[in-house]
Design an enzyme around this catalytic site. Structure first.
Site, mmCIF file in Angstrom:
data_model
loop_
_atom_site.group_PDB
_atom_site.id
_atom_site.type_symbol
_atom_site.label_atom_id
_atom_site.label_comp_id
_atom_site.label_asym_id
_atom_site.label_seq_id
_atom_site.Cartn_x
_atom_site.Cartn_y
_atom_site.Cartn_z
ATOM 1 N N ASN A 9 0.872 -1.178 0.000
ATOM 2 C CA ASN A 9 0.000 0.000 0.000
ATOM 3 C C ASN A 9 0.909 1.228 0.000
ATOM 4 O OD1 ASN A 9 -1.808 2.061 0.491
ATOM 5 N ND2 ASN A 9 -2.164 1.518 2.644
ATOM 6 N N TRP A 10 1.014 1.858 -1.146
ATOM 7 C CA TRP A 10 1.956 2.984 -1.270
ATOM 8 C C TRP A 10 1.419 4.276 -0.652
ATOM 9 C CZ3 TRP A 10 4.144 2.822 -6.983
ATOM 10 C CH2 TRP A 10 4.819 1.603 -7.163
ATOM 11 N N LYS A 11 0.177 4.269 -0.264
ATOM 12 C CA LYS A 11 -0.459 5.484 0.274
ATOM 13 C C LYS A 11 -0.239 6.646 -0.693
ATOM 14 C CE LYS A 11 0.332 3.654 4.844
ATOM 15 N NZ LYS A 11 0.134 3.852 6.258
ATOM 16 N N HIS A 96 -9.510 1.064 4.744
ATOM 17 C CA HIS A 96 -8.240 1.304 5.437
ATOM 18 C C HIS A 96 -8.495 2.297 6.574
ATOM 19 C CE1 HIS A 96 -4.170 2.623 6.283
ATOM 20 N NE2 HIS A 96 -3.748 1.537 5.679
ATOM 21 N N GLU A 98 -6.916 4.740 7.644
ATOM 22 C CA GLU A 98 -6.695 6.165 7.319
ATOM 23 C C GLU A 98 -7.913 6.744 6.607
ATOM 24 O OE1 GLU A 98 -2.869 5.670 5.434
ATOM 25 O OE2 GLU A 98 -2.004 5.175 7.382
ATOM 26 N N GLU A 168 -5.367 -4.878 10.558
ATOM 27 C CA GLU A 168 -4.365 -3.830 10.733
ATOM 28 C C GLU A 168 -4.649 -3.044 12.013
ATOM 29 O OE1 GLU A 168 -2.418 -2.736 6.761
ATOM 30 O OE2 GLU A 168 -4.119 -1.424 7.036
ATOM 31 N N GLY A 174 2.352 2.393 10.607
ATOM 32 C CA GLY A 174 3.276 3.511 10.425
ATOM 33 C C GLY A 174 3.977 3.945 11.700
ATOM 34 N N SER A 213 3.423 -2.030 10.318
ATOM 35 C CA SER A 213 4.878 -2.012 10.498
ATOM 36 C C SER A 213 5.535 -3.366 10.187
ATOM 37 C CB SER A 213 5.236 -1.525 11.910
ATOM 38 O OG SER A 213 4.754 -0.206 12.105
ATOM 39 N N GLY A 234 2.809 -1.071 4.269
ATOM 40 C CA GLY A 234 2.867 0.346 3.918
ATOM 41 C C GLY A 234 4.296 0.774 3.655
ATOM 42 N N GLY A 235 4.920 1.387 4.658
ATOM 43 C CA GLY A 235 6.253 1.980 4.512
ATOM 44 C C GLY A 235 7.281 1.085 3.827
HETATM 45 C C1 PEP Z 1 -0.751 0.255 5.883
HETATM 46 O O1 PEP Z 1 -0.805 1.431 5.576
HETATM 47 O O2 PEP Z 1 -1.630 -0.501 5.476
HETATM 48 C C2 PEP Z 1 0.361 -0.200 6.719
HETATM 49 C C3 PEP Z 1 0.289 -1.386 7.239
HETATM 50 O O3 PEP Z 1 1.406 0.672 6.908
HETATM 51 P P1 PEP Z 1 2.839 0.349 7.605
HETATM 52 O O4 PEP Z 1 3.310 -0.963 7.032
HETATM 53 O O5 PEP Z 1 3.708 1.495 7.205
HETATM 54 O O6 PEP Z 1 2.588 0.259 9.057
#
Ligand code: PEP
Length: 251
Positions: A9-11, A96, A98, A168, A174, A213, A234-235
């Site tokens: 997930n590149w956001k 999600h 966010e 999640e 994040g 994470s 994500g990251g």
């Molecule tokens: C996400 O945005 O779905 C996520 C899991 O982010 P991160 O891996 O950066 O915690």
């Protein structure tokens, strides 16, 4: 048979140069033959991903879609499910945290997006997860169950035959603070049991991803748990080598 899957997930990250080097880098990496790999870039770069990833075995998808079932229409700023299909997307993320937090994607809206995605053949990745307060109050399992049922009761269990669920925990997204494999497994097992009450086979075949994470260093321990079938990342999905290492750990 449930299949391992790792989705990036590149956001709202990237520009043309970043997307090119990330995807070209990913194509050069050794990727698992038996685990699915997908990336969800921001909308403007989906066409670029399509061009670069066609015939590579890496799938692509979107991070959101319009809840309205119209293929097109006067909905400024929205992107329809049909448009994502036109870009050969396989997946779309719905719910999600966010989006739930910043854009008021309620359970009802998430269910509408889920239905809309599936009606065009997209595979929704339904995200659920508790915040820190809920975890500390011991409400995690009940909260996650209610988020699943909010969709399940509207779409029916059969709809989950072609869908993915990502657990999640909001406090892990994040933040660098990953749920322990035991914490994640407990919730994943609960999600599977909620689905199994409706249909055991569908529950057993469902790919349940963990997100929060995930890194190359912690992926293997998470994936070793029986109900963790992959990750939504994500990251760490923004670096080809890191993302590829997570994908390899899923096989
Ligand atoms: C996400 O945005 O779905 C996520 C899991 O982010 P991160 O891996 O950066 O915690």
């Amino acid at each position: 048979m449930r299949s391992p899957l790792v989705v990036g997930n590149w956001k709202m990250y990237g520009c043309t140069d970043d997307v090119r080097s990330l995807l070209e880098g990913l194509c050069k990496e050794e990727l698992p033959a038996k685990a699915g790999v997908a990336v969800c870039p921001p909308f403007p770069y989906i066409g670029f991903a399509q061009a670069l990833l066609a015939d590579t075995g890496i799938a692509w998808g979107a991070q959101n879609l319009c809840a309205n079932s119209a293929a097109e229409g006067a909905f400024t700023g929205e992107v329809s499910a049909s448009m994502l299909v036109d870009m050969k997307c396989r997946y779309v993320i719905v719910g999600h945290s966010e989006r739930r937090t910043y854009y008021h994607d309620t359970d009802d809206l998430v269910a509408e997006k889920f239905i809309n995605a599936q009606s065009t053949g997209l595979e929704p990745i339904l995200c659920v997860g508790e915040n820190l307060e809920q975890r500390e109050a011991g409400e995690t399992l009940a909260f996650v169950e209610q988020q699943i049922l909010a969709v399940l009761d509207k779409v029916g269990i059969e709809a989950f035959e072609k869908a993915v669920i990502a657990y999640e925990p909001i406090w892990a997204i994040g933040t660098g603070r990953t749920a322990s494999p035991e914490q994640a497994q407990e919730v994943h097992a609960h999600i599977r049991s909620v689905l199994a009450k409706k249909d055991e086979l569908i529950a057993d075949n469902m790919s349940l991803l963990y997100g929060g994470s995930v890194k190359a260093e912690n992926a293997a321990q998470l994936f070793a748990k029986p109900d963790i079938d992959g990750a939504l990342v994500g990251g760490a999905s923004l670096k080809a080598a890191d993302f590829a290492a997570i994908c390899r750990a899923a096989e």
